[in-house]
Write a protein that holds these residues in place. Structure first.
Motif, mmCIF file in Angstrom:
data_model
loop_
_atom_site.group_PDB
_atom_site.id
_atom_site.type_symbol
_atom_site.label_atom_id
_atom_site.label_comp_id
_atom_site.label_asym_id
_atom_site.label_seq_id
_atom_site.Cartn_x
_atom_site.Cartn_y
_atom_site.Cartn_z
ATOM 1 N N PRO A 59 0.804 -1.230 0.000
ATOM 2 C CA PRO A 59 0.000 0.000 0.000
ATOM 3 C C PRO A 59 0.830 1.270 0.000
ATOM 4 O O PRO A 59 0.434 2.274 -0.587
ATOM 5 N N MET A 85 -5.440 -3.805 -1.500
ATOM 6 C CA MET A 85 -4.636 -2.851 -0.736
ATOM 7 C C MET A 85 -5.346 -1.547 -0.425
ATOM 8 O O MET A 85 -4.787 -0.672 0.219
ATOM 9 N N TYR A 131 -5.648 0.422 4.004
ATOM 10 C CA TYR A 131 -5.262 -0.994 3.893
ATOM 11 C C TYR A 131 -5.814 -1.777 5.081
ATOM 12 O O TYR A 131 -6.391 -2.863 4.916
#
Length: 497
Positions: A96, A330, A461
């Motif tokens: 992420p 993500m 995330y």
């Protein structure tokens, strides 16, 4: 029992490698946004040398990305998704951070070039207009208002599908080549280029620290042709087309990034460019000098069209990066959705809204670049180091493009170089305690914005995995050593008697 089947929309395979290369024709637009500020600080010769060094670094990186792109032809989102694949075995949070940082930097191109477009239009056609309003930390003037209109126009072209966006790229890409060629080559024909206009200011402006800081800023622009890897799932032949587009765009960009600063600098000189408070309007003076006022207006219009191409590329790349982030788990699910024309419309709309904020909140193009550059440079660090990890962890993974072993230490050296650029340009010099003037975009407040974006990526995330998927957070993930389809196609071993 009756049941309903839901057909998930997929990105269409509607692009050739040439389409990807045309998208990369936007890269001179990124150079145009930052060239004036770099000449004002580094001098004409200093800017020419550093832009050339920076774009050569970008070309080396692009060759590394060709191998990664051939490994993951189903991954929309480009180098940040390659970084996620490589790093999730060791630290899932890298994904992420890399992908959101990458997306934010590409998204901010809309605000940067929108502001450049607005400034050029005002300088050429409304030079006497000076109205402006400020309040609550935001600013609005004619240049900003015109930039906001440009953001809306590019959003509209992309929302209707990939083919209109690509054809828009063909038209504006051809337009950008004309003024670019004029600035690169015509000064030598007309006799307006002079060696007396070339000077070196790096030693008096800050020395090695200044060099490293500007190599940090230049990466936002001169690394940008890696964007063609973001369209891997949309090429007719992803393995072949992605690699050809990457290498063709790198070759084109090396020529432009070396010759454009040389041509502009040798025509106007450092003082004429540094005296322009916008660091943009001087292009009008350059064209008027080379081709006269009438043709100069045509050149400005072509340049504006080319900058719209840069914004088009940013919308295409940034939205696919955000879509790919969501598809890989993500960030929130809502961004991993395509509209009925098979484009990530929600991601594009979020891009547009974000850039309307950026263009009104920050005072100039370099300031916006500074805010987004931290995440972008980190994405390159993670992708290049990911190349090393994948060589170690997945040696048998199919690599239609496999670089020779000499590229392993080259990739390692590129990782170290970019980390040094980040440390010096993003942190050490951002505080101003080494005597660097903050008027060109250095400042902790800009780096802090980049850090906030990266923190937000981690929050989203966690929300995705804890609230939406309810899988919890794992710091390390299981990773396959071969593609699932390869494993499925392998013959079943015969039973042992």
């Amino acid at each position: 029992m009756a049941h309903a089947e839901v057909e998930e929309r997929q990105l269409l395979k509607a692009m050739t490698w040439w389409d990807g290369f045309v998208v990369a024709l936007a890269n001179p637009g990124f150079l145009i946004a930052a060239l004036g500020a770099s000449i004002g600080v580094l001098g004409t010769t200093g800017a020419f040398v550093l832009w050339t060094v920076s774009v050569l670094i970008g070309a080396l990186q692009n060759n590394v990305y060709a191998e990664l792109a051939s490994m993951f032809t189903d991954k929309p989102g480009g180098i940040a998704l390659f970084a996620h694949e490589a790093w999730r075995k060791y630290l899932s949070f890298v994904g992420p951070i890399a992908t959101f940082g990458y997306w934010f930097a590409w998204s901010s191109v809309l605000a940067v070039n929108g502001l450049v477009v607005g400034t050029l239009v005002q300088a050429q056609f409304f030079s006497d207009t000076t109205w402006s309003h400020s309040g609550g930390g935001f600013d609005i003037n004619l240049a900003i208002a015109l930039g906001m209109v440009a953001i809306a126009v590019v959003w509209a072209f992309n929302i209707f599908g990939v083919r209109p966006a690509v054809w828009f790229g063909y038209i504006t890409g051809a337009a950008l080549l004309i003024p670019t060629a004029v600035l690169m080559f015509l000064p030598y024909v007309t006799g307006d280029w002079s060696a007396d206009n070339m000077n070196w200011q790096i030693g008096t402006g800050g020395g090695l620290g200044l060099v490293l800081t500007w190599l940090y800023f230049m990466g936002w622009s001169s690394y940008g042709f890696e964007a063609v890897a973001s369209f891997a799932p949309e090429y007719h032949d992803p393995e072949r087309d992605t690699a050809k587009a990457l290498r063709a765009s790198a070759a084109f960009s090396v020529v432009v990034y070396a010759l454009l600063p040389l041509g502009v600098g040798g025509t106007l000189g450092t003082k004429a460019i540094a005296d322009d408070p916008t660091f943009i309007a001087f292009y009008k003076d350059a064209f008027d000098t080379l081709v006269g006022n009438a043709l100069g207006t045509v050149m400005i219009l072509c340049l504006i069209a080319g900058l719209l191409l840069s914004m088009n590329t940013a919308t295409m790349d940034g939205s696919r990066a955000l879509y790919g982030i969501s598809k890989d788990g993500m960030t929130i699910k809502e961004l991993g959705v395509l509209n009925r024309r098979n484009v990530p419309a929600r991601a594009m709309t979020l891009d547009a809204i974000l850039n309307l904020f950026l263009i009104t909140y920050f005072a100039g193009a370099i300031e916006i670049i500074a805010a987004g550059n931290l995440g972008y440079m980190l994405a390159h660090v993670f992708a290049l180091s990911g190349f090393l990890l994948l060589r170690k962890d997945r040696p048998n993974w199919p690599r239609p493009i496999r670089l020779s072993s000499v590229w392993v230490p080259i990739a390692g050296a590129l990782v170290v170089a970019n980390l040094v650029f980040i440390a010096v340009g993003g942190f050490i010099y951002s505080g101003g305690f080494l005597g660097i003037d903050t008027q060109y975009g250095y400042g902790w407040d800009k780096t802090r914005v980049g850090i906030i974006v990266l923190i937000a990526s981690l929050v989203l995330y966690v929300f995705r995995h804890v609230v939406q998927d309810r899988t919890g957070i794992r710091l390390r993930e299981e990773t396959p050593t071969m593609p699932p389809e390869t494993i499925a196609a392998a013959p079943t071993p015969a039973p042992v008697a």
